[in-house]
Write an enzyme that holds these catalytic residues in place. Structure first.
Site, PDB file in Angstrom:
ATOM      1  N   GLU A 167     -16.035   7.487   3.921  1.00 60.21           N
ATOM      2  CA  GLU A 167     -15.274   6.978   5.067  1.00 60.21           C
ATOM      3  C   GLU A 167     -15.785   7.533   6.376  1.00 60.21           C
ATOM      4  O   GLU A 167     -16.482   8.552   6.410  1.00 60.21           O
ATOM      5  CB  GLU A 167     -13.798   7.341   4.921  1.00 60.21           C
ATOM      6  CG  GLU A 167     -13.093   6.463   3.923  1.00 60.21           C
ATOM      7  CD  GLU A 167     -11.657   6.220   4.310  1.00 60.21           C
ATOM      8  OE1 GLU A 167     -11.393   5.526   5.301  1.00 60.21           O
ATOM      9  OE2 GLU A 167     -10.780   6.722   3.595  1.00 60.21           O
ATOM     10  N   LYS A 185      -2.523   6.920   1.425  1.00 59.50           N
ATOM     11  CA  LYS A 185      -2.336   7.304   2.831  1.00 59.50           C
ATOM     12  C   LYS A 185      -1.373   8.487   2.902  1.00 59.50           C
ATOM     13  O   LYS A 185      -0.159   8.330   3.013  1.00 59.50           O
ATOM     14  CB  LYS A 185      -1.830   6.094   3.638  1.00 59.50           C
ATOM     15  CG  LYS A 185      -2.359   6.089   5.061  1.00 59.50           C
ATOM     16  CD  LYS A 185      -2.173   4.739   5.715  1.00 59.50           C
ATOM     17  CE  LYS A 185      -2.525   4.805   7.179  1.00 59.50           C
ATOM     18  NZ  LYS A 185      -3.967   4.826   7.441  1.00 59.50           N
ATOM     19  N   ARG A 228       0.816  -1.219   0.000  1.00 56.96           N
ATOM     20  CA  ARG A 228       0.000   0.000   0.000  1.00 56.96           C
ATOM     21  C   ARG A 228       0.847   1.264   0.000  1.00 56.96           C
ATOM     22  O   ARG A 228       0.497   2.251  -0.674  1.00 56.96           O
ATOM     23  CB  ARG A 228      -0.966  -0.005   1.196  1.00 56.96           C
ATOM     24  CG  ARG A 228      -1.995   1.103   1.109  1.00 56.96           C
ATOM     25  CD  ARG A 228      -3.089   0.955   2.137  1.00 56.96           C
ATOM     26  NE  ARG A 228      -2.582   1.115   3.492  1.00 56.96           N
ATOM     27  CZ  ARG A 228      -3.309   0.916   4.600  1.00 56.96           C
ATOM     28  NH1 ARG A 228      -4.570   0.545   4.492  1.00 56.96           N
ATOM     29  NH2 ARG A 228      -2.783   1.077   5.783  1.00 56.96           N
TER      30      ARG A 228
HETATM   31  C1  LIG Z   1      -5.125   4.131   7.654  1.00 61.83           C
HETATM   32  C2  LIG Z   1      -6.497   4.519   7.262  1.00 61.83           C
HETATM   33  C3  LIG Z   1      -7.579   3.620   7.372  1.00 61.83           C
HETATM   34  C4  LIG Z   1      -7.458   2.255   8.006  1.00 61.83           C
HETATM   35  O1  LIG Z   1      -6.634   1.394   7.305  1.00 61.83           O
HETATM   36  P1  LIG Z   1      -6.046   0.095   8.009  1.00 61.83           P
HETATM   37  O2  LIG Z   1      -5.140  -0.487   7.008  1.00 61.83           O
HETATM   38  O3  LIG Z   1      -7.185  -0.792   8.326  1.00 61.83           O
HETATM   39  O4  LIG Z   1      -5.365   0.550   9.252  1.00 61.83           O
HETATM   40  C5  LIG Z   1      -8.812   4.039   6.918  1.00 61.83           C
HETATM   41  N1  LIG Z   1      -8.991   5.279   6.388  1.00 61.83           N
HETATM   42  C6  LIG Z   1      -7.980   6.153   6.275  1.00 61.83           C
HETATM   43  C7  LIG Z   1      -8.245   7.480   5.695  1.00 61.83           C
HETATM   44  C8  LIG Z   1      -6.702   5.810   6.705  1.00 61.83           C
HETATM   45  O5  LIG Z   1      -5.718   6.693   6.590  1.00 61.83           O
END
Ligand SMILES: *Cc1c(COP(=O)(O)O)cnc(C)c1O
Length: 339
Positions: free
Chosen positions: A220, A184, A81
């Site tokens: 989200e 991210k 990722r």
């Molecule tokens: C990190 C994150 C998540 C959760 O991802 P995981 O891999 O399950 O920890 C969800 N939404 C956003 C915006 C994130 O930055």
């Protein structure tokens, strides 16, 4: 020896550990992995990360299992990722093998900070990459720094696995329709602080964002994915502005293993009236159950948990994932890296 800390009362903050690991990209290639005891980064004041937000990160956890061994959850998925995020912001992509080696190394070096089994605490692992080239022109850097540090964090549910309330506020978007939401990126968090603080002031744990284009579908839930159980089916929003959560991916697999149908699709706001359970899912909490969803624009309050308790499916999914992370249940999908 494990360090003597009040593991059960640690917050989700920052506590210094012994080492961090770093890797630098310059002249078109990544250098060797460096082990550092410094908590600071020396950089040029014109570095691109400071001005134009060339910053990406990850978040994963290591746990002390029932057998005393350390387990890192879904390391390869995070390696993949962050490369996607790097691609998104035109940053150098760290090879997955190098990411894995760096994470293993930083956890091994700080093994005494991995909280004991039964404490509910874990070791949070934070990889990040930043653009380092000094320039004021808007273009991608040619030099990058990749850092991974760790810090012990306490149990997410200090007062128990209880539902919290979330809200819909249409005046805010977390990301743009074809923006950086699926990566991210630190900037996405900066962009969501106002909305998050507003929700907290009103007594909600998070904002349930709607899709930024039509404001019709669920997107989200703060910095977490949204899931719901409707007529026994696991539903989660399909959207190009959602960060693909590894926790959500894991829970979807576990749901399928349990014979629960999984649907990733558009979910309208109206559909919230028909759901039986809901949760915000991510590494920090695994699953944080939702009690009520208040639409602050229409005044409609969607009561998800009628009795104030987490629903049975969300609870079972949560407990199964936790059990795998702690080595209590068989890791049938090979998600843990055991050190
Ligand atoms: C990190 C994150 C998540 C959760 O991802 P995981 O891999 O399950 O920890 C969800 N939404 C956003 C915006 C994130 O930055």
């Amino acid at each position: 020896m494990e360090k003597e800390l009040d593991w059960g009362n640690l917050s989700f903050g920052y506590m210094p550990t012994d080492y961090n690991v770093r890797c630098r990209y310059a002249d078109g290639r990544w250098g060797d992995i460096e082990v550092s005891q410094s908590e600071t980064i020396d950089m040029h004041m014109a570095a691109t990360c400071l001005h134009y937000g060339q910053e990406i990160f990850e978040g994963l956890k290591a746990f002390r299992g029932k057998d005393g061994k350390i387990r890192i959850f879904r390391l390869e998925e995070n390696a993949r990722r962050i490369r996607e995020s790097a691609k998104g912001l035109l940053m150098a992509e760290l090879p997955e093998e190098k990411f894995i080696e760096m994470v293993r190394k930083v956890v091994e070096l700080n093994a005494r900070f991995v909280p004991p089994y039964g404490s509910g605490a874990s070791l949070y692992i934070r990889p990040l990459e930043i653009g380092m080239t000094a320039q004021v022109g808007v273009k991608p850097a040619s030099e990058y720094l990749f850092v991974i540090f760790v810090t012990p964090v306490g149990p997410y549910f200090k007062t128990g696995f209880r539902p919290t309330n979330i809200c819909i506020m249409r005046q805010y978007d977390r990301v743009a329709p074809r923006g950086t939401g699926r990566w991210k990126v630190g900037g996405n968090y900066a962009a969501s602080l106002t909305a998050g603080e507003h929700a907290h002031e009103l007594g909600y744990s998070a904002v349930l964002y709607l899709d930024p284009k039509e404001k019709k579908y669920l997107d989200e839930c703060g910095p977490a994915n949204f899931i719901a159980i409707k007529d026994g089916v696991y539903i989660t929003p399909e959207s190009e502005s959602i960060l693909p959560s590894i926790t959500n991916k894991s829970l979807m697999q576990l749901a399928e293993d349990m014979g629960i149908k999984v649907e990733r699709r558009h979910i309208t706001v109206d559909e919230l009236a028909e759901i039986d359970e809901a949760a915000a899912v991510g590494t920090a909490a695994v699953a944080s159950p939702v009690g009520r969803i208040d639409d602050l624009d229409t005044g409609i309050k969607y009561v998800v948990s009628k009795d104030g308790n987490p629903g049975p499916v969300v609870t079972r999914l949560y407990e199964t994932l936790r059990g795998i992370q702690l080595g209590e249940l068989p890791d049938t999908h090979g998600w843990n890296t055991v050190l």
